[in-house]
Design a protein around this motif. Structure first.
Motif, PDB file in Angstrom:
ATOM      1  N   TRP A  36       0.858  -1.184   0.000  1.00 36.40           N
ATOM      2  CA  TRP A  36       0.000   0.000   0.000  1.00 36.40           C
ATOM      3  C   TRP A  36       0.892   1.231   0.000  1.00 36.40           C
ATOM      4  O   TRP A  36       1.869   1.299   0.774  1.00 36.40           O
ATOM      5  N   ARG A  38       0.624   5.739  -0.555  1.00 33.71           N
ATOM      6  CA  ARG A  38      -0.336   6.845  -0.493  1.00 33.71           C
ATOM      7  C   ARG A  38       0.278   8.109  -1.066  1.00 33.71           C
ATOM      8  O   ARG A  38       1.481   8.303  -1.031  1.00 33.71           O
ATOM      9  N   ARG A  45       4.245  10.015  -4.081  1.00 33.20           N
ATOM     10  CA  ARG A  45       3.646   8.786  -3.594  1.00 33.20           C
ATOM     11  C   ARG A  45       4.642   8.082  -2.676  1.00 33.20           C
ATOM     12  O   ARG A  45       5.786   7.839  -3.055  1.00 33.20           O
ATOM     13  N   ASP A  89      -2.995  11.438   7.683  1.00 33.37           N
ATOM     14  CA  ASP A  89      -3.175  10.202   6.920  1.00 33.37           C
ATOM     15  C   ASP A  89      -4.047  10.412   5.683  1.00 33.37           C
ATOM     16  O   ASP A  89      -4.204   9.495   4.874  1.00 33.37           O
ATOM     17  N   ALA A  91      -5.100  10.997   2.189  1.00 29.75           N
ATOM     18  CA  ALA A  91      -4.387  10.779   0.934  1.00 29.75           C
ATOM     19  C   ALA A  91      -5.192   9.827   0.059  1.00 29.75           C
ATOM     20  O   ALA A  91      -6.178   9.228   0.523  1.00 29.75           O
ATOM     21  N   TYR A  93      -4.915   6.282  -1.450  1.00 28.58           N
ATOM     22  CA  TYR A  93      -4.165   5.067  -1.125  1.00 28.58           C
ATOM     23  C   TYR A  93      -4.209   4.127  -2.338  1.00 28.58           C
ATOM     24  O   TYR A  93      -5.286   3.832  -2.868  1.00 28.58           O
ATOM     25  N   GLY A 109      -6.555   3.491  -6.982  1.00 25.64           N
ATOM     26  CA  GLY A 109      -6.511   4.325  -5.794  1.00 25.64           C
ATOM     27  C   GLY A 109      -7.869   4.487  -5.136  1.00 25.64           C
ATOM     28  O   GLY A 109      -8.910   4.411  -5.789  1.00 25.64           O
TER      29      GLY A 109
END
Length: 116
Positions: A36, A38, A45, A89, A91, A93, A109
């Motif tokens: 994963w 983000r 990224r 957090d 974003a 993903y 995403g």
């Protein structure tokens, strides 16, 4: 044709939890390292977590102790359990599947927004 389909994103308050899922098709899932990543607006990224075919995991320092990556080879699915979510957090993903240096695939995403 390789497909990685993420789900589970959404809007959550700080301190809340979400579980992301990524369902893979078109690859021999069990041999791939799944990950994963983000990307926040205006930023690059970044790695969040990876899990190898043998189950070894790796996490970004910013998510250690809060996020857990896991995989279910029978379902060709990788998960990201996210607890104690923070504003930072927020974003998009992305799910990633990687094998060696020549096989690297991305999902489309899923948006995670942490806001009060």
């Amino acid at each position: 044709q390789v497909q990685l389909v993420e789900s589970g994103g959404g809007l959550v308050q700080p301190g809340g939890s979400l579980r992301l899922s990524c369902s893979a098709s078109g690859i021999p899932f069990r041999v791939y390292t799944m990950g994963w990543y983000r990307q926040a607006p205006g930023k690059q990224r970044d790695l969040v977590a990876t899990i190898t075919s043998s189950g070894n995991t790796n996490y970004a320092d910013s998510v250690k102790g809060r996020f857990t990556i896991s995989r279910d080879n029978a379902k060709n699915t990788v998960y990201l359990q996210m607890n104690s979510l923070k504003l930072e957090d927020t974003a998009v993903y992305y799910c990633n599947a990687r094998f060696g240096v020549s096989s690297n695939h991305w999902g489309q995403g899923t948006q995670v927004t942490v806001s009060s």
